[in-house]
Design an enzyme around this catalytic site. Sequence first.
Site, PDB file in Angstrom:
ATOM      1  CD  GLU A  60      23.912   6.793  29.035  1.00  0.00           C
ATOM      2  OE1 GLU A  60      25.133   6.657  28.871  1.00  0.00           O
ATOM      3  OE2 GLU A  60      23.426   7.359  30.041  1.00  0.00           O
TER       4      GLU A  60
ATOM      5  CG  HIS B 197      25.328  10.385  30.629  1.00  0.00           C
ATOM      6  ND1 HIS B 197      24.521   9.523  31.338  1.00  0.00           N
ATOM      7  CD2 HIS B 197      25.558  11.431  31.445  1.00  0.00           C
ATOM      8  CE1 HIS B 197      24.282  10.037  32.541  1.00  0.00           C
ATOM      9  NE2 HIS B 197      24.895  11.190  32.625  1.00  0.00           N
TER      10      HIS B 197
ATOM     11  CB  CYS C 120      26.251   9.771  35.395  1.00  0.00           C
ATOM     12  SG  CYS C 120      25.847  11.420  35.978  1.00  0.00           S
TER      13      CYS C 120
END
Lengths: 77, 227
Positions: free
Chosen positions: B203, B201, B85
């Site tokens: 994560e 993302h 990002c």
Amino acid sequence: MKIKVIVTPKNGVLDPQGKAIQQTLNSMNFIDVSEVRQGKYFEIETDLKDEKNAKKNVEDMCKKLLANLVIEDYKIL
Amino acid sequence: MKSSVIIFPGSNCDRDMDVALKKFGFKNKMVWHNDNVIPKSDLVVLPGGFSYGDYLRCGSIAAKSNIINSVVEFANKGGLVIGICNGFQILIETGLVTGALLRNKYLKFICKNIFVKANKTHNKYFNKIKKDILELHIAHNDGNYFCSEDDLKSMQDNDQIAVRYCDSNGEISENSNPNGSIQNIAGVFNEKKNILGMMPHPERVIDNCLSSNDGSYFFENLLSNMK
């Protein structure tokens, strides 16, 4: 001395903000507006006394930070 | 395996990334942007967020931080570097990966789960991954990937398109393109494919109690390819 710089999106690069402004202007009855490109304007105060040197320095700034040359053009005024 | 996550003023996915890396077995350290040296690492991550308030252009100020010289040096020696990002935007502004990230096509901040199709060939990030259509999360205002036609061609020829937005069946079309990116590009590699920049993302989706667990495939696979 003050050096002025304009950074604009390159031709052919999508400018969604410019497009939205154009559409809004059209909806406000500015029907003649066929395109808007939105850019950035910088005023750079420099301690250099020589204008040629100062502009050369600002050109370096444009290449290294002020503009992303993949998508933007710059013009030193 | 050792990893480092760089924290910039305005990063906000740094701790999520720390949790994810540790969960999958990395020994992770957090590194402040003003430091000059990265601790000994096998992987460096530039996390998501809004470094320097997205002033000037997203990632442009962070790209001039003290620590970036060490990141570039690490990457040039072949070290693995991921930018997620805002981290992807920083990689772009440092010139470590090609292209630019423009404002989303419809000018909206997009925060939702999307699917991406991963490129499994010739890279440590997705090679042998058990699932190549991944449900990941995006949250960005400027993720509209752009590059010149020449750059696009050379990246395609060199297998540098890392992930592309698709639907749940893996079909890549305009309908599955959330932000107007050319060719539905969600992430790219550098030429040597040791650097990965991507908007989604992984994560954020590393547990079954979250909206998806597909980020787990990414981290597990990366770790196993690094061993």
